[in-house]
Scaffold this active site. Sequence first.
Site, short mmCIF file in Angstrom:
data_model
loop_
_atom_site.label_atom_id
_atom_site.label_comp_id
_atom_site.label_asym_id
_atom_site.label_seq_id
_atom_site.Cartn_x
_atom_site.Cartn_y
_atom_site.Cartn_z
CE LYS A 126 -11.24 -6.69 1.91
NZ LYS A 126 -10.15 -5.79 1.56
CB SER A 171 -4.35 -6.40 4.65
OG SER A 171 -3.97 -5.12 4.22
NE ARG A 186 -3.11 -6.82 -4.34
CZ ARG A 186 -3.85 -6.95 -3.26
NH1 ARG A 186 -3.30 -7.24 -2.12
NH2 ARG A 186 -5.14 -6.76 -3.31
CG HIS A 235 -1.95 -0.96 1.38
ND1 HIS A 235 -2.13 -1.73 2.49
CD2 HIS A 235 -2.93 -1.33 0.51
CE1 HIS A 235 -3.17 -2.52 2.33
NE2 HIS A 235 -3.67 -2.32 1.13
P1 ADP Z 1 -6.11 -5.73 0.61
O1 ADP Z 1 -6.53 -6.19 -0.76
O2 ADP Z 1 -4.67 -5.97 0.91
O3 ADP Z 1 -7.05 -6.08 1.72
P2 ADP Z 1 -7.21 -3.06 0.48
O4 ADP Z 1 -8.63 -3.45 0.34
O5 ADP Z 1 -6.86 -2.20 1.63
O6 ADP Z 1 -6.14 -4.21 0.53
O7 ADP Z 1 -6.74 -2.46 -0.90
C1 ADP Z 1 -6.58 -1.14 -1.20
C2 ADP Z 1 -5.90 -0.97 -2.53
O8 ADP Z 1 -4.52 -1.28 -2.38
C3 ADP Z 1 -6.40 -1.87 -3.66
O9 ADP Z 1 -6.40 -1.11 -4.85
C4 ADP Z 1 -5.37 -2.94 -3.75
O10 ADP Z 1 -5.27 -3.48 -5.06
C5 ADP Z 1 -4.12 -2.17 -3.39
N1 ADP Z 1 -3.07 -3.01 -2.87
C6 ADP Z 1 -3.16 -3.86 -1.83
N2 ADP Z 1 -1.98 -4.51 -1.63
C7 ADP Z 1 -1.13 -4.04 -2.59
C8 ADP Z 1 0.22 -4.33 -2.95
N3 ADP Z 1 0.91 -5.26 -2.30
N4 ADP Z 1 0.77 -3.67 -3.99
C9 ADP Z 1 0.04 -2.77 -4.68
N5 ADP Z 1 -1.24 -2.47 -4.41
C10 ADP Z 1 -1.82 -3.08 -3.38
#
Ligand code: ADP
Length: 163
Positions: free
Chosen positions: A41, A130, A92, A17
């Site tokens: 979620k 996460s 990703r 992130h």
């Molecule tokens: P997660 O999918 O890890 O639960 P979130 O719902 O908080 O994460 O995702 C928020 C944004 O961050 C999404 O657009 C997701 O694709 C992106 N994201 C999550 N992990 C990564 C990563 N390792 N590299 C790039 N973008 C990421």
Amino acid sequence: MKRGIVPGTFDPVTSGHLDIIERAAAIFDDLVVAVAHSPEKGGGPLFAVEERVALLEQAVSHLDNVSVLPFDTLLVDFAEKVGASVIVKGLRAVTDFEREFQMAALNWRLDADVETMFIMAVPEYMFLSSSAVKEIAKHGGAVRGLVPEHVASALERALNTAS
Ligand code: ADP
């Protein structure tokens, strides 16, 4: 003045992130990181929204054009409210693509003035999420490098309290 918005659950914020936030902060004049309440979620988040905001604030404290806010409405409505015209998402593996493509199309349908932009994850963090971090931490694995130091400590505290 171009303001971007980076939405997510951030339960908790990972190095993946942060990489996206840093790269987006270099493109936009300023950036709002929007933390979704997301009570539904995956059986509910590990960290309360206030904690997720606080962990993020500490993680982005070196970026002076980035602020962190919680939200509990439609993303496009929140984007309008804070004056952001571009939603920035990290992409990703291919598995992200379908979900993100659908969300971008729906958001466009809801408000065509708000653009969605994707930034590719760096190979190093391509498989980082996460949920993976929580799973590793739960089983006592090392999360160093996958999350900022203060997040690793918060995970340890949260999981010790939870068990
Ligand atoms: P997660 O999918 O890890 O639960 P979130 O719902 O908080 O994460 O995702 C928020 C944004 O961050 C999404 O657009 C997701 O694709 C992106 N994201 C999550 N992990 C990564 C990563 N390792 N590299 C790039 N973008 C990421």
